[in-house]
Design an enzyme around this catalytic site. Structure first.
Site, PDB file in Angstrom:
ATOM      1  CB  SER A 115      -4.684  34.850 -37.245  1.00 20.69           C
ATOM      2  OG  SER A 115      -3.941  34.181 -38.216  1.00 20.69           O
ATOM      3  CB  SER A 154       5.013  35.692 -35.034  1.00 19.89           C
ATOM      4  OG  SER A 154       4.324  34.475 -35.116  1.00 19.89           O
ATOM      5  CD  GLU A 237       2.410  33.167 -43.978  1.00 25.50           C
ATOM      6  OE1 GLU A 237       1.431  33.756 -44.470  1.00 25.50           O
ATOM      7  OE2 GLU A 237       2.493  32.873 -42.789  1.00 25.50           O
TER       8      GLU A 237
END
Ligand SMILES: Cc1cc2nc3c(=O)[nH]c(=O)nc-3n(C[C@H](O)[C@H](O)[C@H](O)COP(=O)(O)OP(=O)(O)OC[C@H]3O[C@@H](n4cnc5c(N)ncnc54)[C@H](O)[C@@H]3O)c2cc1C
Lengths: 400, 386
Positions: A115, A154, A237
């Protein structure tokens, strides 16, 4: 063909040679990997035995019964769920040998540099550039130099490695000019800054890439074919959720039900009705996941997988919202606002307020619920796609 | 066999939620029969005929395919299969809103008889007749009766087997030859078999919301029957029949929802407005995708209930309550969305969508509403009311 009996025997041998009580945790995990008992469906020599995926449960049960240490999937979820299947499919032999064992044992944590501030749902719009350096005499042997900014990453603060997608040809339409790399997070030019989130803690980060040098041997797939590789990552994912086995009242609904039983003085009829509805939905979601798992182990992956993440996100949000309301005055307090940098998400250990806030991310991370509904509608139900204005336009000419 | 004793919150050890090869073969046979003889146009035309059910279709399904005897052991004249197979039949009949008494006769009445002592000729003979599809039988309780059973039977039995009372809204009563009547005898609960044609039996048809599942009010005025069971045995036979009916009704609801979703997807992908198929508009796509997820989840819930019933699992009451609480609203939502996303054509009599809405809504009330099942669940899994 490896069967359950064979796996039990191999597990017993591992336990005999490395008794968990007297073996260092990492030594045990490495030995388990080397015995092919890490992820039995992986190839021999890479932590597996080419066995059916469903047989992993046999190994896990035996090891759990013997008190063997686990490999802490919370911390290494991105590595296990996303990096590993992609490396297995697109990596060279050397990459697989070098990367998979420390990934599985948790010695090397992974993160996902996908992202960007301007490219979330529309991931293929990404702007981070990778430019090939002139390699001197051999022409195209040069390293890649990467510049750009990633966001909501993350575990970047814990990560040794990252999967990274970057634009290598801005003159092509957006999906075609992307390449896929493995990025060493210790390299100069990689800067990780914590990004505090709704819960007060900083699980994710901003990552600034400035002149980061990535050797061409750390590319996965062909130049310009990075989107194809990324799709493998993204599919895994979503499948990674829902495949796990859960007991009845496992997870968040168990916490809510326990609250209900423990605090009769807080009960109302309205809360009772809603709890029962959520209990039914959680049980049905559990069964749907179980059915998916059974389909996978019979080698007939059904389309239910894409739906599990949707169901999970909605339920997590509704159950945690119910819980805060049920707790009344206690629901007005919060356990800890300090900016911690946790290893993972704690959906049962912390207080209701944390669960309520963190669950808001479940319908955003890993593809928003809206985007997943589009995927179900178009790929599962075969409904006509949205008209697209960006398909045949060079990325550099797209409005931004 | 389940004795109705709930077990707190322990799911069946290993529910098998998939379909076996035999079940797939059975589905193929039922589906091709229904495609031939119960397509929506045929069902619509049949509604005008006043027949209690489609007898030709019923014979082909019950006797030729042998579906009526799936729950009955071979030595009693059946096919010796289980609730799992019967559930597959109901998915298919639900998908066509087939006007046949499968749920009432082959599932509920058969299960009630199986709960009686079938060494007795009075039990074995009607069981063989129902299993062979040679007769239609119904359990004489109102269609909304939940598995807990009616508070008290509305029929009284004398010691010599004369029955008096009224039972309202009995599904498929008009087409039944055999009535299984729960009653209050001089010494407690009893279950009687009464011929529908016997003296003192009257069936008044009711105009039903769901035209494909007729309802009738039964009036018994000193009608004579044969005793099937008494005391606890009668009570548990009825309770288990209703539990099995409710659990397998979830598969019918799944079939209804599946048809509605498939038809809606097909229609919206073809119907063009504003220069594009309406199915390409995201507002509609998302509704269909959300429905798809509910249908996929309903399948897991319905399969779990069928598997628990087939295994005689102590968890069956929980599995059935979960399946009913979940699947009933999914079928209703699917039918409502089907009509809405069809636009005006969905409101016409010629389009079959209304048949599915009527079935779905009446199924929601049948054998316990979702709220009744959630209430039952509260007791079963220790989530007590305030
Ligand atoms: C807790 C958390 C952890 C994360 N971890 C990582 C990570 O480790 N690595 C990483 O790379 N990324 C990570 N992300 C980023 C995540 O993948 C993106 O946030 C997500 O894909 C959505 O992108 P966006 O935030 O840009 O929202 P946008 O794409 O800007 O979306 C805004 C809104 O518009 C809607 N929308 C967008 N496009 C459409 C469409 N076509 N149709 C209908 N609605 C649409 C969205 O659903 C949303 O509601 C994480 C996010 C969260 C919340």
């Amino acid at each position: 063909m490896t069967d359950a009996e064979d796996l039990r025997r191999r597990t017993a041998e591992l336990l005999a040679a490395h008794p968990p009580a007297s073996t260092e945790r990492l030594d045990f995990l490495r030995a388990r990997f080397d015995a092919g008992l890490a992820w039995v469906h992986y190839p021999e020599g890479l932590g597996g035995l080419d066995a059916p995926r469903s047989l992993q449960a046999v190994v896990d049960a035996e090891l759990a019964a013997a008190g063997a240490p686990g490999n802490d999937p919370g911390r290494i979820g991105i590595g296990l769920g996303m990096a590993a299947p992609t490396i297995l499919r697109f990596g060279t032999d050397e990459q697989k040998q070098r990367l998979l064992r420390p990934l599985w044992t948790g010695e090397e944590v992974w993160c996902q540099l996908f992202s960007e501030p301007g490219a979330g749902s529309d991931l293929a719009a990404l702007a981070t550039r990778a430019v090939r350096e002139d390699g001197g005499e051999d022409g195209d042997e040069g390293d890649w130099i990467v510049d750009g900014q990633k966001v909501w990453t993350s575990s970047a603060h814990l990560a040794r490695w990252a999967i990274l997608i970057a634009r290598t040809d801005p003159g092509l339409p957006k999906h075609r000019g992307i390449s896929y790399f493995l990025c060493d997070m210790t390299d100069p030019g990689v800067e990780v800054r914590p990004l505090r989130q709704i819960t007060g803690e900083a699980e994710f980060n901003e990552v600034f890439l400035t002149g980061v040098r990535i050797p061409d041997s750390h590319r996965l797939g062909e130049v310009g074919e990075g989107w194809k590789v990324a799709r493998t990552t993204l599919m895994n994912e979503r499948v990674a959720i829902g495949g796990a086995r859960m007991p009845r009242e496992g997870g968040m609904i168990g916490v809510a039900a326990a609250d209900w039983r423990a605090r009769p003085e807080l009960r109302t009829h309205d809360l009772h009705q809603r709890l029962l509805t959520l209990w039914v939905e959680a049980e049905v979601a559990r069964l749907t996941g179980e059915r998916l798992r059974q389909q996978l182990s019979h080698g007939q992956p059904g389309p239910e997988g894409s739906g599990m993440k949707l169901a999970f996100a909605r339920l997590a949000q509704e159950i945690s919202g119910w819980e805060v309301e049920f707790l009344a005055e206690d629901g007005l307090t919060y356990d800890d606002w300090t900016m911690r940098r946790p290893d993972g998400v704690d959906f049962t250990g912390r207080e209701a307020g944390y669960r309520y806030l963190r669950a808001k991310g479940n319908s955003i991370e890993g593809g928003t619920s809206e985007v997943l509904l589009n995927i179900v509608a178009e790929r599962v139900l075969g409904l006509p796609p949205e008209p697209r204005t960006d398909k045949d336009v060079a990325w550099k000419d797209l409005p931004r | 066999m389940n004795d109705g004793t709930p077990l707190n919150g322990t799911p069946a050890a290993d529910p098998d939620l998939l379909y076996s090869a035999e079940e797939d073969a059975l589905r193929d046979a039922v589906r091709s029969l229904l495609a031939d003889r119960s397509d929506p146009a045929t069902v619509l035309a049949g509604l005008e005929s006043q027949a209690a059910y489609d007898t030709g279709l019923w014979r082909a399904l019950a006797t030729d395919i042998g579906a009526a005897g799936l729950l009955v052991p071979e030595k009693l004249g059946g096919a010796g299969a289980s609730a799992r197979e019967a559930a597959v039949v109901l998915e298919e009949t639900g998908r066509c809103v087939a006007p046949v008494p499968y749920l009432t006769s082959a599932v509920i009445a058969v299960t009630a008889l199986l709960g009686c002592d079938h060494d007795q000729a009075d039990v074995a003979a009607p069981l063989a007749a129902l299993a062979g599809g040679n007769a239609v039988g119904v359990l004489a309780v109102p269609l909304p009766t939940a598995p807990g059973g009616p508070a008290a039977p509305t029929v009284r039995a004398t010691a010599d087997g004369a029955l008096t009372g009224r039972v309202t809204s009995v599904a498929d009563a008009a087409g039944a030859e055999l009535l299984l009547v729960p009653a209050e005898g001089p010494d407690g609960p009893v279950l009687y078999a009464v011929e529908a044609a016997a003296d003192g039996v009257r069936t008044d048809p009711v105009t039903p919301l769901d035209l494909t599942r007729p309802l009738g009010h039964l009036t018994l005025d000193g009608a004579h029957g044969r005793l099937l069971a008494s005391g606890d045995r009668a009570r548990t036979a009825v309770a288990h029949a209703l539990l099995t009916g409710a659990g397998l009704l979830a598969s019918e609801q799944l079939g209804v929802a599946e048809w509605c979703l498939a038809e809606t997807v097909r229609h919206t992908a073809e119907r063009t407005q504003f220069g594009r198929p309406v199915g390409s508009f995201q507002a509609l796509k998302h509704r269909m995708a959300a429905l798809w997820l509910e249908v996929a989840s309903a399948r897991a819930a319905a399969r779990n209930a069928a598997d628990a019933l087939a295994a005689g699992s102590a968890d069956a009451p929980v599995a059935v309550a979960v399946a009913q609480a979940y699947c009933a609203p999914v079928a209703v939502r699917a039918a409502q969305e089907c009509i809405q996303l069809h636009g005006g054509i969905g409101m016409t009599w010629e389009h079959p969508a209304h048949l599915f809405l009527k079935r779905a809504k009446s199924d929601e009330l049948a054998l316990g509403s979702p709220g009744r099942h959630r209430e039952a669940l509260a007791g079963l899994v220790s989530l007590d009311a305030p």
